[in-house]
Design an enzyme around this catalytic site. Structure first.
Site, PDB file in Angstrom:
ATOM      1  N   SER A  37      -5.017  -3.875  11.024  1.00  0.00           N
ATOM      2  CA  SER A  37      -3.989  -4.868  11.320  1.00  0.00           C
ATOM      3  C   SER A  37      -2.868  -4.339  12.192  1.00  0.00           C
ATOM      4  O   SER A  37      -2.139  -5.126  12.800  1.00  0.00           O
ATOM      5  CB  SER A  37      -3.406  -5.428  10.015  1.00  0.00           C
ATOM      6  OG  SER A  37      -2.893  -4.385   9.203  1.00  0.00           O
ATOM      7  N   ASP A 330       6.895  -7.156   7.415  1.00  0.00           N
ATOM      8  CA  ASP A 330       6.513  -7.626   6.091  1.00  0.00           C
ATOM      9  C   ASP A 330       6.443  -6.404   5.177  1.00  0.00           C
ATOM     10  O   ASP A 330       7.045  -5.374   5.478  1.00  0.00           O
ATOM     11  CB  ASP A 330       5.206  -8.436   6.124  1.00  0.00           C
ATOM     12  CG  ASP A 330       4.030  -7.657   6.725  1.00  0.00           C
ATOM     13  OD1 ASP A 330       4.079  -6.417   6.739  1.00  0.00           O
ATOM     14  OD2 ASP A 330       3.054  -8.299   7.168  1.00  0.00           O
ATOM     15  N   HIS A 333       3.660  -3.911   7.466  1.00  0.00           N
ATOM     16  CA  HIS A 333       3.593  -3.718   8.914  1.00  0.00           C
ATOM     17  C   HIS A 333       4.971  -3.511   9.537  1.00  0.00           C
ATOM     18  O   HIS A 333       5.931  -4.181   9.153  1.00  0.00           O
ATOM     19  CB  HIS A 333       2.906  -4.926   9.559  1.00  0.00           C
ATOM     20  CG  HIS A 333       1.559  -5.198   8.981  1.00  0.00           C
ATOM     21  ND1 HIS A 333       1.338  -6.164   8.013  1.00  0.00           N
ATOM     22  CD2 HIS A 333       0.367  -4.613   9.203  1.00  0.00           C
ATOM     23  CE1 HIS A 333       0.055  -6.165   7.681  1.00  0.00           C
ATOM     24  NE2 HIS A 333      -0.556  -5.233   8.387  1.00  0.00           N
TER      25      HIS A 333
END
Length: 364
Positions: A37, A330, A333
């Site tokens: 991600s 978040d 990340h």
């Protein structure tokens, strides 16, 4: 679907995924992106998984404020690198073929929640493991490069390949609450399992034609809230977890040096992201940050690390107004500000991407 609507969709998607190449010639033929991600440019948008970031507030600082599937408030490390190279942002490869640009300038195969091992991330849905990403890259060579290029080998040898992988093998697999991996492997055995699997994929990539490869090490996972919730360390980070990460990073460095010395004309570059991230978390003020512990967006705080979708009528769900003064966007990340620092230091600096930075890698 009418041709007018189809053209509109394609134009909108091109704004989501493509950067401004400008009028100058790109520094390299293509940029190919692999991993998790941290580098996912929208592949998970098209996969049946809970690991998605294609909704507000994700992307609020991306061009046009679009939620493209990037797990941050703006650009990723690979976006900044693509801009430096004069290339468009590599489009996600798993988007429908009728929407996917048939480009020679590279694709993004990275997939949120996934990792090096095939089973990693599959507890939240379907994502692309490193093996699956490599298979898609081989398909790209057959379908997009071979029919158009007189010398695929020259194209690949001059292109840049960049990886961020292994984080989820620890976060969601080895340290996952529902995983029994720790019962089967001690930390050293698990690290070796990952290194061996990654090495095989990098050697396969070399055989396919890659010569310039950048692999980012793991970040300070012991400082993430998903780890801290169940480890309850005395300090600000779980240093036992971070030591396991450092051992992996050390083995990764040795492996990349070995590949460079044994594979002719190869350059396997290590992206030293750990210490930069760790120092920014421990000493946020020295990096221009006001908060290095709390996410900017609202998360559930129960082990679900992603942002709660923004509902305009609910003010409490609005993200902070100073996102780029936060380390975390978040729970997991980094913000665009951190991505920018990592990228710029990797491009021209001497402390992140070694033994060659991106600028030097382009020239060899």
């Amino acid at each position: 679907m009418s041709p007018k609507i189809l053209i509109s969709i394609i134009l909108i998607l091109s704004q989501f995924f493509w950067g401004d190449c400008g009028s100058s010639r790109p520094l390299v033929p293509a940029l190919y992106v692999f991993g998790d991600s941290l580098f996912d440019g929208g592949n998970n948008n098209w996969l049946p998984t809970l690991a998605k970031a294609n909704y507000p507030p994700y992307g609020q600082n991306f061009p046009k404020g679009q939620s493209t599937g990037r797990f941050t408030n703006g650009k990723l490390v690979v976006d900044f690198i693509a801009e430096y190279l004069g290339l468009p942002y590599p489009p996600p490869y798993v988007m429908p073929s009728w929407l996917r640009p048939n480009t020679l300038m590279g694709y993004n195969y990275a997939s949120g929640a996934c990792g090096i091992l095939p089973e990693t991330g599959k507890d939240v849905g379907w994502c692309l493991s490193l093996d699956e990403q490599m298979r898609l890259f081989e398909r790209s060579i057959r379908k997009h490069l071979s029919p158009k290029l007189s010398s695929v080998s020259q194209h690949l040898a001059k292109s840049i390949f960049i990886f961020s992988t292994g984080n989820n093998d620890y976060l969601g697999n080895y340290f996952g609450k529902s995983s029994n991996t720790r019962q089967r492997y001690d930390p050293q055995q698990f690290t070796q399992l990952l290194i061996d699997a990654l090495s095989l994929n990098l050697q396969k990539l070399y055989k396919l034609g890659a010569r310039k490869v950048v692999v980012f090490e793991l970040g300070p996972l012991g400082c993430l809230k998903s780890i801290l919730r169940h480890s309850k360390p005395n300090g600000r980070c779980d240093e036992n977890v971070n030591q396991i990460v450092l051992n992996f990073n050390s083995q990764l460095s040795l492996m990349l040096k070995n590949l460079t010395s044994t594979l002719e004309n190869s350059h396997f570059i290590l992206g030293h992201a750990y210490w930069l991230g760790y120092d920014a978390i421990i000493n946020p003020g020295s990096h221009g940050l006001s908060d290095s512990r709390n996410p900017c967006c609202k998360t559930l705080g129960n082990g679900t690390p992603t942002c709660i979708p923004v509902i305009p009528e609910v003010p409490l769900l609005q993200p902070c107004s100073n996102a780029n003064q936060h380390f975390f966007w978040d729970d997991v990340h980094p913000s665009e500000a951190i991505n920018s620092v990592i990228a710029s230091t990797c491009i021209t600096g001497s402390s992140v991407c070694l033994p060659l930075n991106i600028q030097q890698l382009v020239q060899v």
